[in-house]
Design an enzyme around this catalytic site. Structure first.
Site, PDB file in Angstrom:
ATOM      1  N   ASP A  14       0.840  -1.196   0.000  1.00 16.39           N
ATOM      2  CA  ASP A  14       0.000   0.000   0.000  1.00 16.39           C
ATOM      3  C   ASP A  14       0.880   1.253   0.000  1.00 16.39           C
ATOM      4  O   ASP A  14       2.009   1.223   0.493  1.00 16.39           O
ATOM      5  CB  ASP A  14      -0.888  -0.024   1.257  1.00 16.39           C
ATOM      6  CG  ASP A  14      -2.047   0.953   1.157  1.00 16.39           C
ATOM      7  OD1 ASP A  14      -2.301   1.484   0.055  1.00 16.39           O
ATOM      8  OD2 ASP A  14      -2.698   1.190   2.190  1.00 16.39           O
ATOM      9  N   HIS A  31       2.813   3.545  -8.922  1.00 22.28           N
ATOM     10  CA  HIS A  31       2.705   2.111  -9.222  1.00 22.28           C
ATOM     11  C   HIS A  31       3.976   1.618  -9.917  1.00 22.28           C
ATOM     12  O   HIS A  31       4.421   0.497  -9.677  1.00 22.28           O
ATOM     13  CB  HIS A  31       1.473   1.830 -10.080  1.00 22.28           C
ATOM     14  CG  HIS A  31       0.176   2.150  -9.387  1.00 22.28           C
ATOM     15  ND1 HIS A  31      -0.082   1.766  -8.092  1.00 22.28           N
ATOM     16  CD2 HIS A  31      -0.943   2.811  -9.804  1.00 22.28           C
ATOM     17  CE1 HIS A  31      -1.296   2.176  -7.741  1.00 22.28           C
ATOM     18  NE2 HIS A  31      -1.836   2.822  -8.763  1.00 22.28           N
ATOM     19  N   LEU A 125      11.980 -19.859  -4.532  1.00 22.85           N
ATOM     20  CA  LEU A 125      10.823 -19.102  -4.041  1.00 22.85           C
ATOM     21  C   LEU A 125       9.613 -19.298  -4.958  1.00 22.85           C
ATOM     22  O   LEU A 125       9.753 -19.287  -6.177  1.00 22.85           O
ATOM     23  CB  LEU A 125      11.201 -17.604  -4.033  1.00 22.85           C
ATOM     24  CG  LEU A 125      10.061 -16.625  -3.729  1.00 22.85           C
ATOM     25  CD1 LEU A 125       9.730 -16.643  -2.235  1.00 22.85           C
ATOM     26  CD2 LEU A 125      10.432 -15.204  -4.164  1.00 22.85           C
TER      27      LEU A 125
END
Ligand code: FPP
Length: 240
Positions: A14, A31, A125
């Site tokens: 956020d 963004h 991962l």
């Protein structure tokens, strides 16, 4: 650094908009900078030995943002998915996605499938992107599937338990998060992984997502590694 590294870190990214506003830039620049943090954090998680990283990249509620912002986010996602394959591959990263993926623009869906396929043999991962994701929507979808199985005689009502509900979630192949991180200071879970975060440790930082990089992640993990997880039980004497 620390010995107690979480197996699964989930992040509510956020603060992109606020980061841009502070600099007098359009929100999309926030963004874009946020996508740089995604790159840095994915790399860092691999280096730290974290096995699963789930990123809240686009919520079901995010469809209500202004159309140009939604389109820009979808383009950014598509660009990331295409551009990052070599780097993710080099770092042995596998890709997965959760959410109502059929609601994404067709081009993004296709690129997502292509990237998942290209990285499917990797064993390091697992990067899980939550896209058109909502925790309640996920539970609704799971209940519908369970209902269909009962109606079709494949499941008995007595077979509904926590394990069978977990098996009907988008995250059926993924362990629950150990650590939930939220950037930019808000004390909310915002419809993210509602079922799966039951016992997750929470870490909220005021740092805005575009400023959240490896040192900030290490701070979150250092904090986590000091916690004593009790899963509702009483702690042992030395834990108290
Ligand atoms: C929240 O910031 C962030 C989002 C809604 C989108 C997250 C997207 C990215 C980090 C970039 C692209 C993702 C990938 C996987 C490449 P906000 O806009 O709600 O910030 P604000 O609360 O300050 O307005």
């Amino acid at each position: 650094m620390t010995t107690n590294v979480p197996r699964h870190v989930a992040i509510i990214m956020d603060g992109n908009g606020r980061w841009a506003k502070q600099r007098g830039l359009p929100r999309i620049e926030g963004h874009r900078a946020g996508a740089e943090s995604v790159r840095a954090i994915v790399r860092a998680c691999g280096e730290l030995g974290i096995k699963y990283l789930t990123l809240y990249a686009f919520s079901v509620e995010n469809w209500n943002r202004p159309k140009p912002e939604v389109s820009a986010l979808m383009r950014l996602l598509e660009f990331y998915l295409r551009q990052e394959i070599p780097e993710l591959n080099k770092n042995n990263v596998r890709l997965a996605a959760i959410g109502r993926l059929h609601e994404l623009p067709l081009r993004a869906q296709k690129q997502l499938q292509k990237s998942i396929e290209a990285l499917s043999k990797n064993t390091g991962l697992t990067l899980v992107l939550a896209l058109s994701y909502g925790g309640r929507a996920e539970l609704v979808d799971a209940m519908r599937e369970i209902g269909r199985e009962i109606k079709g005689g494949r499941l008995d009502i007595s077979g509904i338990d926590e394990a069978s509900i977990s098996r009907h979630l988008y995250t059926r192949d993924i362990p629950d998060p150990d650590l939930l991180v939220r950037t930019s200071g808000e004390m909310r879970v915002s419809n993210f992984l509602l079922w799966q975060i039951s016992y997750a440790e929470m870490y909220v930082t005021d740092t805005l997502w575009p400023d959240f990089r490896k040192p900030q992640l290490e701070q979150a993990i250092a904090d986590y590694s000091k916690r004593h997880r009790r899963f509702g039980r009483v702690g042992t004497a030395e834990e108290k």
